[in-house]
Design a protein around this motif. Structure first.
Motif, PDB file in Angstrom:
ATOM      1  N   GLY A  48      22.941  44.472 -35.216  1.00 26.52           N
ATOM      2  CA  GLY A  48      22.187  45.703 -34.962  1.00 26.52           C
ATOM      3  C   GLY A  48      20.736  45.462 -34.616  1.00 26.52           C
ATOM      4  O   GLY A  48      19.925  46.398 -34.627  1.00 26.52           O
ATOM      5  N   LEU A  49      20.387  44.208 -34.274  1.00 22.28           N
ATOM      6  CA  LEU A  49      18.996  43.874 -33.961  1.00 22.28           C
ATOM      7  C   LEU A  49      18.679  44.027 -32.479  1.00 22.28           C
ATOM      8  O   LEU A  49      17.511  44.158 -32.109  1.00 22.28           O
ATOM      9  N   TYR A  50      19.708  44.014 -31.661  1.00 19.41           N
ATOM     10  CA  TYR A  50      19.508  44.166 -30.217  1.00 19.41           C
ATOM     11  C   TYR A  50      20.435  45.263 -29.729  1.00 19.41           C
ATOM     12  O   TYR A  50      21.666  45.130 -29.782  1.00 19.41           O
ATOM     13  N   THR A  51      19.844  46.355 -29.270  1.00 16.67           N
ATOM     14  CA  THR A  51      20.627  47.546 -28.953  1.00 16.67           C
ATOM     15  C   THR A  51      20.411  48.045 -27.521  1.00 16.67           C
ATOM     16  O   THR A  51      20.887  49.120 -27.168  1.00 16.67           O
ATOM     17  N   ARG A  52      19.710  47.277 -26.718  1.00 17.08           N
ATOM     18  CA  ARG A  52      19.469  47.706 -25.343  1.00 17.08           C
ATOM     19  C   ARG A  52      20.794  47.753 -24.579  1.00 17.08           C
ATOM     20  O   ARG A  52      21.714  46.977 -24.854  1.00 17.08           O
ATOM     21  N   PRO A  53      20.884  48.654 -23.589  1.00 20.18           N
ATOM     22  CA  PRO A  53      22.094  48.681 -22.763  1.00 20.18           C
ATOM     23  C   PRO A  53      22.248  47.373 -21.992  1.00 20.18           C
ATOM     24  O   PRO A  53      21.274  46.666 -21.743  1.00 20.18           O
ATOM     25  N   THR A  59      19.697  35.937 -17.403  1.00 23.27           N
ATOM     26  CA  THR A  59      20.280  35.272 -18.568  1.00 23.27           C
ATOM     27  C   THR A  59      20.546  36.284 -19.676  1.00 23.27           C
ATOM     28  O   THR A  59      19.969  37.375 -19.703  1.00 23.27           O
ATOM     29  N   GLU A  60      21.388  35.889 -20.610  1.00 21.53           N
ATOM     30  CA  GLU A  60      21.722  36.755 -21.739  1.00 21.53           C
ATOM     31  C   GLU A  60      20.586  36.844 -22.748  1.00 21.53           C
ATOM     32  O   GLU A  60      20.594  37.720 -23.609  1.00 21.53           O
ATOM     33  N   PHE A  61      19.614  35.952 -22.634  1.00 21.43           N
ATOM     34  CA  PHE A  61      18.501  35.951 -23.586  1.00 21.43           C
ATOM     35  C   PHE A  61      17.195  36.421 -22.953  1.00 21.43           C
ATOM     36  O   PHE A  61      16.122  36.170 -23.482  1.00 21.43           O
ATOM     37  N   SER A  62      17.299  37.110 -21.836  1.00 22.90           N
ATOM     38  CA  SER A  62      16.102  37.533 -21.107  1.00 22.90           C
ATOM     39  C   SER A  62      15.115  38.268 -22.007  1.00 22.90           C
ATOM     40  O   SER A  62      13.905  38.004 -21.959  1.00 22.90           O
ATOM     41  N   LEU A  63      15.598  39.162 -22.842  1.00 19.64           N
ATOM     42  CA  LEU A  63      14.712  39.952 -23.700  1.00 19.64           C
ATOM     43  C   LEU A  63      14.862  39.633 -25.184  1.00 19.64           C
ATOM     44  O   LEU A  63      13.944  39.896 -25.969  1.00 19.64           O
ATOM     45  N   THR A  64      15.991  39.053 -25.567  1.00 19.97           N
ATOM     46  CA  THR A  64      16.175  38.739 -26.985  1.00 19.97           C
ATOM     47  C   THR A  64      15.173  37.695 -27.464  1.00 19.97           C
ATOM     48  O   THR A  64      14.903  37.597 -28.665  1.00 19.97           O
ATOM     49  N   ARG A  65      14.583  36.926 -26.548  1.00 21.56           N
ATOM     50  CA  ARG A  65      13.589  35.904 -26.933  1.00 21.56           C
ATOM     51  C   ARG A  65      12.431  36.497 -27.731  1.00 21.56           C
ATOM     52  O   ARG A  65      11.822  35.816 -28.569  1.00 21.56           O
ATOM     53  N   PHE A  66      12.126  37.769 -27.472  1.00 21.05           N
ATOM     54  CA  PHE A  66      10.975  38.382 -28.135  1.00 21.05           C
ATOM     55  C   PHE A  66      11.290  38.788 -29.585  1.00 21.05           C
ATOM     56  O   PHE A  66      10.409  39.258 -30.305  1.00 21.05           O
ATOM     57  N   HIS A 142       0.083  36.171 -36.907  1.00 17.62           N
ATOM     58  CA  HIS A 142      -0.815  37.052 -36.164  1.00 17.62           C
ATOM     59  C   HIS A 142      -0.259  38.484 -36.134  1.00 17.62           C
ATOM     60  O   HIS A 142       0.934  38.681 -35.894  1.00 17.62           O
ATOM     61  N   PRO A 143      -1.097  39.492 -36.341  1.00 20.18           N
ATOM     62  CA  PRO A 143      -0.601  40.877 -36.381  1.00 20.18           C
ATOM     63  C   PRO A 143       0.068  41.325 -35.084  1.00 20.18           C
ATOM     64  O   PRO A 143       1.008  42.136 -35.118  1.00 20.18           O
ATOM     65  N   LEU A 144      -0.391  40.826 -33.944  1.00 21.31           N
ATOM     66  CA  LEU A 144       0.242  41.214 -32.681  1.00 21.31           C
ATOM     67  C   LEU A 144       1.648  40.639 -32.558  1.00 21.31           C
ATOM     68  O   LEU A 144       2.525  41.243 -31.923  1.00 21.31           O
ATOM     69  N   VAL A 145       1.852  39.489 -33.165  1.00 23.30           N
ATOM     70  CA  VAL A 145       3.186  38.888 -33.171  1.00 23.30           C
ATOM     71  C   VAL A 145       4.074  39.590 -34.194  1.00 23.30           C
ATOM     72  O   VAL A 145       5.270  39.834 -33.945  1.00 23.30           O
ATOM     73  N   LYS A 146       3.515  39.949 -35.319  1.00 20.24           N
ATOM     74  CA  LYS A 146       4.276  40.700 -36.320  1.00 20.24           C
ATOM     75  C   LYS A 146       4.739  42.057 -35.771  1.00 20.24           C
ATOM     76  O   LYS A 146       5.733  42.625 -36.232  1.00 20.24           O
ATOM     77  N   ALA A 147       4.028  42.551 -34.763  1.00 17.81           N
ATOM     78  CA  ALA A 147       4.384  43.843 -34.169  1.00 17.81           C
ATOM     79  C   ALA A 147       5.605  43.758 -33.262  1.00 17.81           C
ATOM     80  O   ALA A 147       6.108  44.787 -32.795  1.00 17.81           O
ATOM     81  N   LEU A 148       6.095  42.546 -33.011  1.00 17.32           N
ATOM     82  CA  LEU A 148       7.302  42.380 -32.184  1.00 17.32           C
ATOM     83  C   LEU A 148       8.545  42.661 -33.029  1.00 17.32           C
ATOM     84  O   LEU A 148       9.336  41.772 -33.343  1.00 17.32           O
ATOM     85  N   THR A 149       8.711  43.903 -33.379  1.00 22.21           N
ATOM     86  CA  THR A 149       9.845  44.336 -34.188  1.00 22.21           C
ATOM     87  C   THR A 149      11.041  44.642 -33.283  1.00 22.21           C
ATOM     88  O   THR A 149      10.881  44.839 -32.074  1.00 22.21           O
ATOM     89  N   PRO A 150      12.245  44.696 -33.839  1.00 27.41           N
ATOM     90  CA  PRO A 150      13.391  45.107 -33.030  1.00 27.41           C
ATOM     91  C   PRO A 150      13.175  46.454 -32.327  1.00 27.41           C
ATOM     92  O   PRO A 150      13.595  46.635 -31.183  1.00 27.41           O
ATOM     93  N   ASN A 155      12.858  48.907 -26.994  1.00 31.08           N
ATOM     94  CA  ASN A 155      12.407  50.107 -26.295  1.00 31.08           C
ATOM     95  C   ASN A 155      11.371  49.876 -25.203  1.00 31.08           C
ATOM     96  O   ASN A 155      11.277  50.691 -24.279  1.00 31.08           O
ATOM     97  N   GLU A 156      10.621  48.806 -25.273  1.00 31.82           N
ATOM     98  CA  GLU A 156       9.617  48.554 -24.248  1.00 31.82           C
ATOM     99  C   GLU A 156      10.272  47.998 -22.979  1.00 31.82           C
ATOM    100  O   GLU A 156      11.381  47.459 -23.013  1.00 31.82           O
ATOM    101  N   SER A 157       9.579  48.094 -21.865  1.00 31.48           N
ATOM    102  CA  SER A 157      10.123  47.636 -20.587  1.00 31.48           C
ATOM    103  C   SER A 157      10.128  46.109 -20.512  1.00 31.48           C
ATOM    104  O   SER A 157       9.315  45.441 -21.171  1.00 31.48           O
TER     105      SER A 157
END
Length: 235
Positions: A48-53, A59-66, A142-150, A155-157
């Protein structure tokens, strides 16, 4: 810093051998205990950590890397890299230049791809900061890295994520030497072998991509990997 460096390698079901060889090269050169995890989209969906369509990403990891810092769940440094990487040196060396004031470190490529089509007939696109995200050293404290939540990653582009728009101050993006993400086929071969070779256009695991620069190094690593598997089975 944690005792064990965590490294997440993007896994694509079409290129499992690339992940295996990348992992083998990391372990073979490491001077310290490292933990290497394959970043599998199906597993992240099941959790349930990756829910994008589903999309048409290369690649299958294009966005999961974040999701890497979230998955690592600690305040040390964590690495993400694509699976089409070959390490020729100790990955721990990259930490020697890591400044804790930076949110991330990347190789800041500035180039136009030479090929219009990639190894598996995928169209080669060009966009700002292309391939910056193929090797990321995350400062998980770093707080900006901690902000990379599921929630954010789901939801971001893609452009917002890959162009590091989530880091508003470019000074917080540290720069690594080119040799830590050397794009095979995009740059002339240097005199010294790069620390990390990135077969971004395709590698020798594709039958029609055997003559790339450093193909011999990848094939030699694959042979070592397969020999180690045979030894384990024999044992």
């Amino acid at each position: 810093m944690t005792k064990k460096l965590k490294i997440y390698v993007g896994h694509d079901s079409r290129e499992d051998i690339a992940w295996q060889v990348c992992r083998h090269s990391l372990l073979r050169h490491a001077s310290a205990d490292i933990e290497i995890c394959p970043l599998k989209q199906n597993t992240l969906r099941e959790l349930g950590l990756y829910t994008r369509p589903a999309d048409n990403a290369t690649t299958e990891f294009s966005l999961t890397r974040f999701l890497t810092p979230y998955l690592a769940a600690h305040d040390g440094w964590t690495i993400f890299c694509d699976c089409d990487f070959l390490y020729t040196t100790d990955v721990m060396k990259v930490l020697e230049q890591a400044d804790p004031s930076k949110a991330v470190y990347v190789v800041k490529h500035d180039y136009v791809p030479k090929n219009a089509v990639k190894m598996d007939a995928q169209v080669q696109t060009s966009y700002p900061r292309k391939n910056w995200s193929s090797f990321i050293l995350f400062n998980n404290a770093h707080p900006l890295v901690k902000a990379l939540t599921p929630e954010l990653v789901n939801n971001e582009s893609p452009a917002f994520l890959h162009r590091f728009s989530w880091i508003p101050d470019d000074d917080l993006i540290g720069e690594l030497p080119l040799t830590w993400n050397f794009l095979e086929g995009e740059y002339p071969m240097p005199e010294a072998t790069p620390e990390v070779i990135h077969y971004t256009n395709g590698g020798p695991w594709f039958s029609n991509w055997q003559d790339v620069d450093y193909a011999d190094l990848w094939i030699a690593e694959k042979d070592l990997y397969e020999a180690s598997i045979s030894q384990k089975r024999a044992g």
